[in-house]
Design a protein around this motif. Structure first.
Motif, PDB file in Angstrom:
ATOM      1  N   ALA A   1       0.803  -1.222   0.000  1.00  0.00           N
ATOM      2  CA  ALA A   1       0.000   0.000   0.000  1.00  0.00           C
ATOM      3  C   ALA A   1       0.836   1.272   0.000  1.00  0.00           C
ATOM      4  CB  ALA A   1      -0.918  -0.001   1.218  1.00  0.00           C
ATOM      5  N   GLY A   2       2.103   1.163   0.400  1.00  0.00           N
ATOM      6  CA  GLY A   2       2.917   2.360   0.536  1.00  0.00           C
ATOM      7  C   GLY A   2       2.781   3.022   1.896  1.00  0.00           C
ATOM      8  N   VAL A   3       2.353   2.245   2.899  1.00  0.00           N
ATOM      9  CA  VAL A   3       2.282   2.794   4.256  1.00  0.00           C
ATOM     10  C   VAL A   3       3.720   3.016   4.744  1.00  0.00           C
ATOM     11  CG1 VAL A   3       1.582   2.375   6.651  1.00  0.00           C
ATOM     12  CG2 VAL A   3       0.076   1.682   4.765  1.00  0.00           C
ATOM     13  N   LYS A   4       4.010   4.235   5.119  1.00  0.00           N
ATOM     14  CA  LYS A   4       5.367   4.589   5.553  1.00  0.00           C
ATOM     15  C   LYS A   4       5.518   4.545   7.069  1.00  0.00           C
ATOM     16  CE  LYS A   4       9.543   5.789   4.415  1.00  0.00           C
ATOM     17  NZ  LYS A   4      10.423   4.745   3.837  1.00  0.00           N
TER      18      LYS A   4
ATOM     19  N   HIS B   1      11.573  -7.369  12.146  1.00  0.00           N
ATOM     20  CA  HIS B   1      11.590  -7.495  10.683  1.00  0.00           C
ATOM     21  C   HIS B   1      12.557  -6.466  10.097  1.00  0.00           C
ATOM     22  CE1 HIS B   1      10.281  -7.478   6.526  1.00  0.00           C
ATOM     23  NE2 HIS B   1       9.498  -8.518   6.758  1.00  0.00           N
ATOM     24  N   SER B   2      13.376  -6.883   9.174  1.00  0.00           N
ATOM     25  CA  SER B   2      14.387  -5.982   8.602  1.00  0.00           C
ATOM     26  C   SER B   2      13.768  -4.789   7.876  1.00  0.00           C
ATOM     27  CB  SER B   2      15.295  -6.752   7.642  1.00  0.00           C
ATOM     28  OG  SER B   2      14.527  -7.288   6.564  1.00  0.00           O
ATOM     29  N   GLY B   3      12.518  -4.926   7.476  1.00  0.00           N
ATOM     30  CA  GLY B   3      11.846  -3.841   6.757  1.00  0.00           C
ATOM     31  C   GLY B   3      11.119  -2.858   7.650  1.00  0.00           C
ATOM     32  N   ILE B   4      11.193  -3.067   8.966  1.00  0.00           N
ATOM     33  CA  ILE B   4      10.495  -2.213   9.922  1.00  0.00           C
ATOM     34  C   ILE B   4      11.509  -1.488  10.805  1.00  0.00           C
ATOM     35  CG2 ILE B   4       8.860  -2.138  11.853  1.00  0.00           C
ATOM     36  CD1 ILE B   4       7.399  -2.975   9.409  1.00  0.00           C
ATOM     37  N   ARG B   5      11.268  -0.218  11.091  1.00  0.00           N
ATOM     38  CA  ARG B   5      12.135   0.577  11.977  1.00  0.00           C
ATOM     39  C   ARG B   5      11.281   1.175  13.094  1.00  0.00           C
ATOM     40  NH1 ARG B   5      16.864   3.983  11.852  1.00  0.00           N
ATOM     41  NH2 ARG B   5      16.880   5.002  13.903  1.00  0.00           N
ATOM     42  N   PHE B   6      11.670   0.949  14.329  1.00  0.00           N
ATOM     43  CA  PHE B   6      10.992   1.481  15.506  1.00  0.00           C
ATOM     44  C   PHE B   6      11.233   2.982  15.576  1.00  0.00           C
ATOM     45  CE2 PHE B   6      10.777   0.840  20.443  1.00  0.00           C
ATOM     46  CZ  PHE B   6       9.519   1.430  20.465  1.00  0.00           C
TER      47      PHE B   6
ATOM     48  N   GLU C   1      15.120   9.197   9.628  1.00  0.00           N
ATOM     49  CA  GLU C   1      15.826   8.072   9.021  1.00  0.00           C
ATOM     50  C   GLU C   1      14.870   7.135   8.294  1.00  0.00           C
ATOM     51  OE1 GLU C   1      18.368   6.283  11.952  1.00  0.00           O
ATOM     52  OE2 GLU C   1      19.453   8.158  12.314  1.00  0.00           O
ATOM     53  N   VAL C   2      13.659   6.974   8.830  1.00  0.00           N
ATOM     54  CA  VAL C   2      12.637   6.183   8.128  1.00  0.00           C
ATOM     55  C   VAL C   2      12.266   6.858   6.808  1.00  0.00           C
ATOM     56  CG1 VAL C   2      10.192   5.507   8.182  1.00  0.00           C
ATOM     57  CG2 VAL C   2      11.675   4.973  10.112  1.00  0.00           C
TER      58      VAL C   2
ATOM     59  N   ASP D   1      14.176   2.936   3.097  1.00  0.00           N
ATOM     60  CA  ASP D   1      13.142   2.062   2.535  1.00  0.00           C
ATOM     61  C   ASP D   1      12.287   1.372   3.598  1.00  0.00           C
ATOM     62  OD1 ASP D   1      13.972   2.595  -0.069  1.00  0.00           O
ATOM     63  OD2 ASP D   1      15.509   1.026   0.011  1.00  0.00           O
ATOM     64  N   GLN D   2      12.643   1.556   4.873  1.00  0.00           N
ATOM     65  CA  GLN D   2      11.907   0.850   5.917  1.00  0.00           C
ATOM     66  C   GLN D   2      10.567   1.514   6.229  1.00  0.00           C
ATOM     67  OE1 GLN D   2      15.326   1.016   8.698  1.00  0.00           O
ATOM     68  NE2 GLN D   2      14.965  -1.166   9.037  1.00  0.00           N
ATOM     69  N   ILE D   3       9.680   0.737   6.844  1.00  0.00           N
ATOM     70  CA  ILE D   3       8.408   1.237   7.350  1.00  0.00           C
ATOM     71  C   ILE D   3       8.597   1.568   8.820  1.00  0.00           C
ATOM     72  CG2 ILE D   3       6.009   0.625   7.883  1.00  0.00           C
ATOM     73  CD1 ILE D   3       6.171  -1.312   5.443  1.00  0.00           C
TER      74      ILE D   3
END
Length: 313
Positions: free
Chosen positions: A39-42, A76-81, A90-91, A95-97
């Motif tokens: 969806a492109g949720v950032k 998950h490598s694609g997720i950033r807290f 930085e998000v 490319d991370q969500i």
């Protein structure tokens, strides 16, 4: 287009059913990594909500959900807290969500403000003060006595303000809402609420409440709960949601509009918005009715401005 979603209950589902897999397109999860990515949720907010199935909620239950957030989502490598402004930047640059951790209802804190401070250190950045009913801090919107804050609840508000945790008034009683407006000196949000003028549900916001959120430069996450969108039609569609956008805009709140889907906290859905992967249908409808600048603001920009002002630096 980038998207921020101000509220989902995926954590609760992952807690109730440990077999669910956030990393796969699991049909039982409205919000999963593949659906967010498609969806492109950032940025996605994940709420810690202890459901009615937990009869005596304790702080330990909250800690278990924080653990699930770390083990099953931000691992998950694609997720950033996201815990501060630097994380947000930085998000956005990568490319991370981004994942923001929130709490829905302070019941399990049991009036212990040390627990509140611990949650701040664990990264909780927004707190919904009640669910629908009363707790030790305040009355919820469905509580029959329609009271406001307790003495200890007002102490908690001061603590939120001092620490920089964002107050969330979705589910809060009307009396408590106005007590918060009087006694809380920072911008606040309604993470998943709509306009009462369009749909007269108690969980929705009156015009005066919307104006108060506009006045404090807060944020409203318009929600996809069908019976908060339309109280007449059983089959609710995306144009019904746009009526709430138009109404908030008519009150001067164009910069306060975002979305807070309540995905995974609902068992009915708007037609075309069955899960996070279907945001494209909302984007298509928005683009037909608003200019590009407005659409980008509703989907992401307004939440972005709010978060960059109110997250810890």
């Amino acid at each position: 287009m980038k998207i921020m979603d101000g509220h989902c209950d995926a954590l609760t589902k992952l807690y109730v059913n440990p077999k669910l897999d956030f990393e796969k397109e699991d049909q039982e999860l409205d919000v999963s990594y593949p659906r967010l990515k498609h969806a492109g949720v950032k940025v996605q907010c994940f709420a810690i909500y202890l459901s009615d199935s937990i009869q005596q909620p304790t702080f330990d239950h909250i800690l278990q959900m924080v653990d699930i957030f770390h083990r099953k989502i931000v691992s998950h490598s694609g997720i950033r807290f996201i815990q501060n402004v630097q994380d947000w930047h930085e998000v956005e640059a990568g490319d991370q969500i981004g994942a923001i951790l929130t709490l829905e209802g302070v019941d399990a804190l049991a009036g212990n403000l040390t627990h509140l401070r611990i949650l701040y250190h664990l990264g909780v950045r927004s707190i919904g003060l009640t669910w629908n009913y009363a707790n030790w801090a305040a009355d919820g919107v469905m509580e029959p006595r329609k009271g406001g804050f307790t003495r200890k609840g007002k102490l908690m508000l001061r603590e939120l303000e001092t620490m920089g945790i964002i107050a969330d008034v979705s589910h809060l009683s009307t009396a408590a809402f106005w007590e918060l407006v009087e006694g809380y000196n920072k911008p606040f949000i309604a993470s998943h609420s709509n306009a009462q003028k369009i749909c007269p549900h108690p969980r929705n916001l009156s015009d005066d409440q919307i104006k108060a959120i506009i006045q404090c430069q807060g944020q409203i996450g318009l929600t996809f709960v069908p019976y908060f969108v339309d109280s007449v039609n059983l089959a609710v569609s995306i144009p019904g949601l746009l009526k709430h956008i138009d109404h908030v805009c008519s009150l001067g709140g164009e910069r306060q509009i975002g979305f807070g889907s309540d995905f995974d906290g609902i068992e009915q859905w708007i037609k075309g918005l069955r899960h996070a992967g279907q945001y494209e249908n909302l984007i298509e409808a928005l683009c037909k009715n608003y200019n590009e600048t407005q659409v980008e603001a509703f989907l992401f920009g307004n939440w972005r401005n709010f978060m960059l002002t109110n997250l810890p630096k």
